[in-house]
Design an enzyme around this catalytic site. Structure first.
Site, PDB file in Angstrom:
ATOM      1  N   GLY A  45     -51.525 -49.954  -4.293  1.00  6.88           N
ATOM      2  CA  GLY A  45     -52.089 -50.200  -5.439  1.00  6.88           C
ATOM      3  C   GLY A  45     -51.137 -51.115  -6.314  1.00  6.88           C
ATOM      4  O   GLY A  45     -51.454 -51.896  -7.150  1.00  6.88           O
ATOM      5  N   ASP A 100     -48.607 -48.215  -9.841  1.00  5.08           N
ATOM      6  CA  ASP A 100     -49.601 -48.923 -10.633  1.00  5.08           C
ATOM      7  C   ASP A 100     -50.041 -48.017 -11.620  1.00  5.08           C
ATOM      8  O   ASP A 100     -50.414 -48.201 -12.929  1.00  5.08           O
ATOM      9  CB  ASP A 100     -50.696 -49.234  -9.508  1.00  5.08           C
ATOM     10  N   ASP A 103     -50.944 -40.295 -12.326  1.00  2.00           N
ATOM     11  CA  ASP A 103     -52.071 -39.454 -12.897  1.00  2.00           C
ATOM     12  C   ASP A 103     -51.366 -38.044 -12.820  1.00  2.00           C
ATOM     13  O   ASP A 103     -50.794 -37.858 -13.913  1.00  2.00           O
ATOM     14  CB  ASP A 103     -53.099 -39.434 -11.752  1.00  2.00           C
ATOM     15  N   LYS A 131     -51.647 -41.895 -17.060  1.00  2.77           N
ATOM     16  CA  LYS A 131     -52.786 -40.706 -17.671  1.00  2.77           C
ATOM     17  C   LYS A 131     -52.108 -39.734 -18.268  1.00  2.77           C
ATOM     18  O   LYS A 131     -51.668 -38.718 -17.653  1.00  2.77           O
ATOM     19  CB  LYS A 131     -53.593 -40.273 -16.758  1.00  2.77           C
ATOM     20  N   ARG A 165     -59.780 -53.997  -6.058  1.00  2.00           N
ATOM     21  CA  ARG A 165     -58.275 -54.245  -6.209  1.00  2.00           C
ATOM     22  C   ARG A 165     -58.243 -55.612  -6.597  1.00  2.00           C
ATOM     23  O   ARG A 165     -57.363 -56.104  -7.185  1.00  2.00           O
ATOM     24  CB  ARG A 165     -57.415 -54.245  -4.758  1.00  2.00           C
TER      25      ARG A 165
HETATM   26  P1  IMP Z   1     -51.032 -38.763  -8.516  1.00  2.00           P
HETATM   27  O1  IMP Z   1     -50.104 -38.374  -7.457  1.00  2.00           O
HETATM   28  O2  IMP Z   1     -51.766 -37.737  -8.952  1.00  2.00           O
HETATM   29  O3  IMP Z   1     -50.102 -39.025  -9.889  1.00  2.00           O
HETATM   30  O4  IMP Z   1     -51.511 -39.931  -8.220  1.00  2.00           O
HETATM   31  C1  IMP Z   1     -51.379 -41.268  -8.238  1.00  2.00           C
HETATM   32  C2  IMP Z   1     -52.250 -42.136  -7.302  1.00  2.00           C
HETATM   33  O5  IMP Z   1     -53.691 -42.004  -7.611  1.00  2.00           O
HETATM   34  C3  IMP Z   1     -52.256 -43.715  -7.974  1.00  2.00           C
HETATM   35  O6  IMP Z   1     -51.081 -44.185  -7.168  1.00  2.00           O
HETATM   36  C4  IMP Z   1     -53.477 -44.199  -7.295  1.00  2.00           C
HETATM   37  O7  IMP Z   1     -53.472 -44.547  -5.968  1.00  2.00           O
HETATM   38  C5  IMP Z   1     -54.495 -42.982  -7.557  1.00  2.00           C
HETATM   39  N1  IMP Z   1     -55.145 -43.047  -8.753  1.00  2.00           N
HETATM   40  C6  IMP Z   1     -55.092 -42.137  -9.858  1.00  2.00           C
HETATM   41  N2  IMP Z   1     -56.046 -42.422 -10.876  1.00  2.00           N
HETATM   42  C7  IMP Z   1     -56.491 -43.564 -10.439  1.00  2.00           C
HETATM   43  C8  IMP Z   1     -57.655 -44.476 -11.041  1.00  2.00           C
HETATM   44  O8  IMP Z   1     -58.053 -44.131 -12.298  1.00  2.00           O
HETATM   45  N3  IMP Z   1     -57.829 -45.614 -10.721  1.00  2.00           N
HETATM   46  C9  IMP Z   1     -57.604 -45.844  -8.985  1.00  2.00           C
HETATM   47  N4  IMP Z   1     -56.573 -45.236  -8.413  1.00  2.00           N
HETATM   48  C10 IMP Z   1     -56.120 -43.961  -9.247  1.00  2.00           C
HETATM   49 MG    MG Z   2     -51.172 -45.948  -5.571  1.00  2.00          MG
END
Ligand code: IMP
Ligand code: MG
Length: 174
Positions: A45, A100, A103, A131, A165
């Site tokens: 991403g 990128d 979350d 987020k 993307r």
């Molecule tokens: P985390 O491990 O929950 O922080 O997830 C992060 C990963 O989830 C990012 O690197 C993205 O690949 C994906 N991701 C989380 N939220 C989004 C979104 O709103 N759009 C697209 N990809 C997302």
């Molecule tokens: Mg990612």
């Protein structure tokens, strides 16, 4: 606009992203002067954000790309993640992770732990999107483009199931 089964509407334009990148890169150029940082881009991403950001970096530095592979172990219920693609020595280096979007922060937590184990001298994070509501860990994220709510976005490197993307602007799910 439709991607697969989901409807999206405009959210953040390329110009606003460019301004955020200018703001962030100015800070990094000051903070890391003479520190010879190694930027580590988390694929897939972050590749578009990283290519725009890195061209605004004007200090001595290097950049490399890493990925987190996850695979299911048949004998275990959990998923095991592994850091792949790291060819540079990170021991004693000042690292800047380029993401990128953050979350829950689980991806990031795993990455930071792995890099700390390899003896990194310092680790800071730059993310285009954060987020704030879903972040589980109490991270200190130094460089943030945009703080957003817990909504799903695509474009500028971010995908929905592999698609979107290549969109120049960022779109949000309707
Ligand atoms: P985390 O491990 O929950 O922080 O997830 C992060 C990963 O989830 C990012 O690197 C993205 O690949 C994906 N991701 C989380 N939220 C989004 C979104 O709103 N759009 C697209 N990809 C997302
Ligand atoms: Mg990612």
């Amino acid at each position: 606009m439709k991607i697969l089964d989901l409807e999206f509407k405009p959210f953040i334009k390329k110009d606003e992203i460019s301004s955020a990148i200018t703001r962030i890169s100015k800070k990094i150029n000051m903070d890391y002067k003479d520190k010879n940082p190694l930027f580590l881009v988390i694929l897939n991403g972050a590749f578009i954000f990283a290519s725009d950001l890195y061209r605004e970096i004007n200090i001595s530095s290097e950049i490399s790309f890493i990925k987190l592979s996850s695979y299911n172990l048949t004998s275990s219920s959990g998923k095991v993640k592994e850091l792949i693609g790291l060819n540079e020595t990170v021991f004693n280096r000042n690292l800047i992770i380029i993401e990128d979007i953050i979350d829950s922060g689980l991806t990031l937590q795993y990455t930071i732990d792995a890099l700390n184990d390899l003896g990194a001298s310092s680790i800071e994070i730059v993310t285009l999107f954060l987020k704030t509501e879903s972040l589980k860990k109490d991270f200190d994220i130094k460089y943030i483009g945009f703080s957003i709510k817990n909504e799903f976005i695509v474009g500028y490197g971010l995908d929905y199931d592999g698609f979107g993307r290549n969109l120049k602007d960022v779109y949000i799910q309707k």
